[in-house]
Design a protein around this motif. Structure first.
Motif, PDB file in Angstrom:
ATOM      1  N   SER A   1       0.831  -1.202   0.000  1.00 15.68           N
ATOM      2  CA  SER A   1       0.000   0.000   0.000  1.00 15.68           C
ATOM      3  C   SER A   1       0.869   1.256   0.000  1.00 15.68           C
ATOM      4  CB  SER A   1      -0.918   0.024   1.227  1.00 15.68           C
ATOM      5  OG  SER A   1      -0.169   0.276   2.407  1.00 15.68           O
ATOM      6  N   ASN A   2       0.279   2.330  -0.503  1.00 16.98           N
ATOM      7  CA  ASN A   2       0.970   3.621  -0.479  1.00 16.98           C
ATOM      8  C   ASN A   2       1.235   4.074   0.954  1.00 16.98           C
ATOM      9  OD1 ASN A   2       1.179   3.867  -3.227  1.00 16.98           O
ATOM     10  ND2 ASN A   2      -0.574   5.237  -3.450  1.00 16.98           N
TER      11      ASN A   2
ATOM     12  N   ASN B   1       5.673  13.526  -1.750  1.00 16.96           N
ATOM     13  CA  ASN B   1       4.528  14.371  -2.116  1.00 16.96           C
ATOM     14  C   ASN B   1       3.793  13.828  -3.330  1.00 16.96           C
ATOM     15  OD1 ASN B   1       4.863  16.145   0.022  1.00 16.96           O
ATOM     16  ND2 ASN B   1       6.210  17.497  -1.128  1.00 16.96           N
ATOM     17  N   LYS B   2       4.522  13.272  -4.286  1.00 17.82           N
ATOM     18  CA  LYS B   2       3.872  12.690  -5.472  1.00 17.82           C
ATOM     19  C   LYS B   2       3.044  11.458  -5.091  1.00 17.82           C
ATOM     20  CE  LYS B   2       7.017  14.452  -8.888  1.00 17.82           C
ATOM     21  NZ  LYS B   2       8.139  14.253  -9.756  1.00 17.82           N
ATOM     22  N   ILE B   3       3.571  10.667  -4.185  1.00 18.72           N
ATOM     23  CA  ILE B   3       2.805   9.488  -3.743  1.00 18.72           C
ATOM     24  C   ILE B   3       1.555   9.916  -2.985  1.00 18.72           C
ATOM     25  CG2 ILE B   3       2.833   7.479  -2.206  1.00 18.72           C
ATOM     26  CD1 ILE B   3       5.756   7.075  -3.038  1.00 18.72           C
ATOM     27  N   LYS B   4       1.669  10.952  -2.164  1.00 25.18           N
ATOM     28  CA  LYS B   4       0.508  11.459  -1.432  1.00 25.18           C
ATOM     29  C   LYS B   4      -0.568  11.976  -2.376  1.00 25.18           C
ATOM     30  CE  LYS B   4       2.756  12.830   2.882  1.00 25.18           C
ATOM     31  NZ  LYS B   4       3.195  13.985   3.687  1.00 25.18           N
ATOM     32  N   GLU B   5      -0.145  12.582  -3.478  1.00 28.63           N
ATOM     33  CA  GLU B   5      -1.101  13.117  -4.464  1.00 28.63           C
ATOM     34  C   GLU B   5      -1.881  12.007  -5.163  1.00 28.63           C
ATOM     35  OE1 GLU B   5       1.222  15.533  -7.105  1.00 28.63           O
ATOM     36  OE2 GLU B   5       1.640  17.009  -5.561  1.00 28.63           O
ATOM     37  N   ARG B   6      -1.291  10.809  -5.247  1.00 30.20           N
ATOM     38  CA  ARG B   6      -1.939   9.674  -5.910  1.00 30.20           C
ATOM     39  C   ARG B   6      -3.118   9.124  -5.120  1.00 30.20           C
ATOM     40  NH1 ARG B   6       2.351   5.244  -7.146  1.00 30.20           N
ATOM     41  NH2 ARG B   6       4.117   6.602  -6.922  1.00 30.20           N
ATOM     42  N   LYS B   7      -3.187   9.434  -3.837  1.00 31.01           N
ATOM     43  CA  LYS B   7      -4.249   8.873  -2.966  1.00 31.01           C
ATOM     44  C   LYS B   7      -5.629   9.248  -3.431  1.00 31.01           C
ATOM     45  CE  LYS B   7      -1.918   8.054   1.339  1.00 31.01           C
ATOM     46  NZ  LYS B   7      -1.870   8.346   2.732  1.00 31.01           N
TER      47      LYS B   7
END
Length: 119
Positions: free
Chosen positions: A58-59, A113-119
């Protein structure tokens, strides 16, 4: 992405480990179980946690391991500063390692930050 080995942040973290080992190999022998070991262990922790997080399902877990990597990077920066202050590292060696670590820090923050934006 199929493998963590293709991540630029992992590659740069691996380079930092190598540079760290090379820069600490002439530390005093009495530091082998002290500062030398601590610096090396936290440098190893950075790419290791990037790799481990990449393998999670998971992210949320990935982010947790990336944040551990940043924590280890901050620990490394602090210990490098200590090594410079007690003159185990030259200013030149410190500056090179510190700048590499700062670049990696910026890259990790951006990646998180890029991974957080994918949520």
């Amino acid at each position: 992405m199929s493998t963590y080995r293709k991540l630029i942040i992992w590659q740069k973290a691996m380079d930092l480990v190598t540079k760290t080992y090379n820069s600490t190999k002439n530390f005093p022998k009495e530091e082998i179980f002290g500062l030398t070991s601590q610096i090396r262990r936290c440098s190893i922790s950075v790419p290791s946690n990037i790799a481990e997080g990449h393998g999670r399902e998971s992210n949320k877990e990935y982010l947790r391991f990336l944040n551990i990597s940043i924590g280890s990077l901050f620990e490394l920066q602090t210990q490098l500063e200590i090594a410079k202050n007690i003159e185990y590292l030259t200013d030149k060696d410190f500056n090179n390692l510190y700048e590499d670590s700062r670049e990696l820090e910026r890259m990790l923050v951006s990646f998180i930050n890029k991974i957080k934006e994918r949520k």
